[in-house]
Design a protein around this motif. Sequence first.
Motif, short mmCIF file in Angstrom:
data_model
loop_
_atom_site.label_atom_id
_atom_site.label_comp_id
_atom_site.label_asym_id
_atom_site.label_seq_id
_atom_site.Cartn_x
_atom_site.Cartn_y
_atom_site.Cartn_z
N LEU A 106 -10.19 -2.70 -2.44
CA LEU A 106 -11.59 -3.11 -2.41
C LEU A 106 -12.01 -3.76 -3.72
O LEU A 106 -12.68 -4.81 -3.73
N SER A 107 -11.60 -3.17 -4.84
CA SER A 107 -11.99 -3.73 -6.14
C SER A 107 -11.27 -5.04 -6.40
O SER A 107 -11.85 -5.98 -6.97
N LEU A 108 -10.01 -5.16 -5.97
CA LEU A 108 -9.28 -6.40 -6.17
C LEU A 108 -9.87 -7.52 -5.32
O LEU A 108 -10.04 -8.66 -5.80
N ALA A 109 -10.19 -7.22 -4.07
CA ALA A 109 -10.81 -8.23 -3.21
C ALA A 109 -12.14 -8.68 -3.80
O ALA A 109 -12.46 -9.88 -3.81
N ALA A 110 -12.92 -7.75 -4.32
CA ALA A 110 -14.21 -8.10 -4.93
C ALA A 110 -14.02 -8.99 -6.14
O ALA A 110 -14.75 -9.97 -6.35
N ALA A 111 -13.00 -8.68 -6.96
CA ALA A 111 -12.75 -9.49 -8.16
C ALA A 111 -12.38 -10.92 -7.80
O ALA A 111 -12.68 -11.85 -8.55
N LEU A 112 -11.70 -11.08 -6.65
CA LEU A 112 -11.27 -12.42 -6.23
C LEU A 112 -12.28 -13.09 -5.30
O LEU A 112 -12.05 -14.21 -4.84
N GLY A 113 -13.39 -12.42 -5.00
CA GLY A 113 -14.38 -12.97 -4.09
C GLY A 113 -13.86 -13.08 -2.67
O GLY A 113 -14.26 -13.98 -1.92
N SER A 114 -12.99 -12.16 -2.28
CA SER A 114 -12.33 -12.23 -0.97
C SER A 114 -12.99 -11.29 0.03
O SER A 114 -13.28 -10.14 -0.27
N ARG A 115 -13.16 -11.81 1.25
CA ARG A 115 -13.64 -10.99 2.35
C ARG A 115 -12.58 -10.80 3.42
O ARG A 115 -12.69 -9.89 4.24
N ARG A 116 -11.59 -11.66 3.42
CA ARG A 116 -10.55 -11.57 4.46
C ARG A 116 -9.17 -11.80 3.84
O ARG A 116 -8.53 -12.82 4.05
N PRO A 117 -8.68 -10.85 3.04
CA PRO A 117 -7.38 -11.02 2.39
C PRO A 117 -6.22 -10.61 3.28
O PRO A 117 -6.38 -9.87 4.27
N LEU A 118 -5.06 -11.09 2.91
CA LEU A 118 -3.80 -10.58 3.44
C LEU A 118 -3.19 -9.71 2.35
O LEU A 118 -3.07 -10.14 1.20
N TYR A 119 -2.81 -8.49 2.70
CA TYR A 119 -2.16 -7.60 1.76
C TYR A 119 -0.73 -7.37 2.22
O TYR A 119 -0.48 -6.99 3.36
N VAL A 120 0.23 -7.60 1.31
CA VAL A 120 1.65 -7.44 1.62
C VAL A 120 2.18 -6.25 0.84
O VAL A 120 2.12 -6.23 -0.39
N GLY A 121 2.71 -5.25 1.55
CA GLY A 121 3.25 -4.07 0.91
C GLY A 121 4.51 -3.59 1.61
O GLY A 121 4.89 -4.12 2.65
N ASP A 122 5.14 -2.56 1.02
CA ASP A 122 6.41 -2.10 1.59
C ASP A 122 6.49 -0.60 1.79
O ASP A 122 7.58 -0.07 2.05
N THR A 123 5.36 0.11 1.70
CA THR A 123 5.38 1.55 1.93
C THR A 123 4.27 1.95 2.90
O THR A 123 3.31 1.20 3.11
N VAL A 124 4.42 3.15 3.46
CA VAL A 124 3.37 3.64 4.36
C VAL A 124 2.07 3.87 3.60
O VAL A 124 0.98 3.80 4.20
N ASP A 125 2.15 4.10 2.30
CA ASP A 125 0.93 4.24 1.51
C ASP A 125 0.23 2.90 1.32
O ASP A 125 -1.01 2.84 1.23
N ASP A 126 1.00 1.80 1.26
CA ASP A 126 0.38 0.47 1.25
C ASP A 126 -0.38 0.24 2.55
O ASP A 126 -1.53 -0.24 2.55
N LEU A 127 0.25 0.57 3.66
CA LEU A 127 -0.41 0.45 4.95
C LEU A 127 -1.65 1.33 4.99
O LEU A 127 -2.71 0.91 5.49
N GLY A 128 -1.54 2.55 4.46
CA GLY A 128 -2.68 3.45 4.44
C GLY A 128 -3.86 2.88 3.66
O GLY A 128 -5.02 3.02 4.07
N SER A 129 -3.57 2.23 2.53
CA SER A 129 -4.65 1.60 1.76
C SER A 129 -5.33 0.50 2.56
O SER A 129 -6.56 0.36 2.53
N ALA A 130 -4.53 -0.31 3.26
CA ALA A 130 -5.10 -1.39 4.06
C ALA A 130 -5.98 -0.83 5.18
O ALA A 130 -7.08 -1.34 5.43
N ARG A 131 -5.51 0.21 5.84
CA ARG A 131 -6.30 0.79 6.93
C ARG A 131 -7.58 1.42 6.40
O ARG A 131 -8.65 1.32 7.02
N SER A 132 -7.48 2.08 5.27
CA SER A 132 -8.68 2.70 4.68
C SER A 132 -9.68 1.64 4.23
O SER A 132 -10.89 1.82 4.36
#
Length: 288
Positions: A206-232
């Motif tokens: 959320l803070s990274l998207a705000a810093a970049l002025g993004s409302r619809r980002p693509l997040y690329v990760g490789d762990t279930v915790d990355d997926l968990g962050s995206a879902r949250s």
Amino acid sequence: MKTGGFDALLLDMDGVLLDTRPSFTAAVCLSAARCAVPPGLGGEWGEPEVEALRLAGGFNNDWDAAAAVALLGPDTGPGKAWGALCAGLAADGGGPGAVRRRCGDDVWQAARGAVEPVFQRLYAGPRSLEVYGLEPMEARGLFELEFPLTSAAEIFATGLPVGVFTGRTREESALGLARLGLDLPRASVVCDEGPELRKPRPDGLLSLAAALGSRRPLYVGDTVDDLGSARSATAAGLDVSFAGIAAPGSERGRRFLEGGAALVAPSLNRVLEELFPRAGARDFSAGG
């Protein structure tokens, strides 16, 4: 999740931008072996055992992962019994909390405190003072064995603002970005600088998207915790899509698809080829 129309590209670092199997994964096993409770780890511990722990969730921090192996590994040894134990940790909520409930808070804190400086010195080697404030004890650092899985040119060819959301410290992130030759403003790199920024919490995204002025980002990760962050983060109102890096047919890939990933691919460059075909990304990785 929907695909297309992204306004920013947010990237995990380890396993996405850099191959860290020779560094962080190795440091988990080596530091756990040095700090393991009696009778010690025994056997050959490596990537499959660390992967099983990460699939349990809540172990994105490698110091936590090393402490968990040091405490619980001697009871099982590597292999199937360890995998079954990790499945039990997942059923109990994963992460340090699940280990604490098995071993007690005092035992966990002692193991965590023992593992951390050993891990740090193994990873940073002669740069331990600069990175962690510790006197060096190793002639070489495992970070020197990391290698890029992509290039800055491939990433910026998307034409999108780029940010990194990583479980590394700020100093570890600087080592990784230097290895990649990737120059990003400080605000475009969110690190593990507090519990609220640790995956799978959404705050970092959320803070990274705000810093970049993004409302619809693509997040690329490789762990279930990355997926968990995206879902949250989605639940918190950010229209983020997740692309997961996983080997074809892997348990991790299956988890990503079940969790709603927009795409699962063996490498970041394959993701870029699929979603940004004009970028002309070239696959740097050896089989993902």
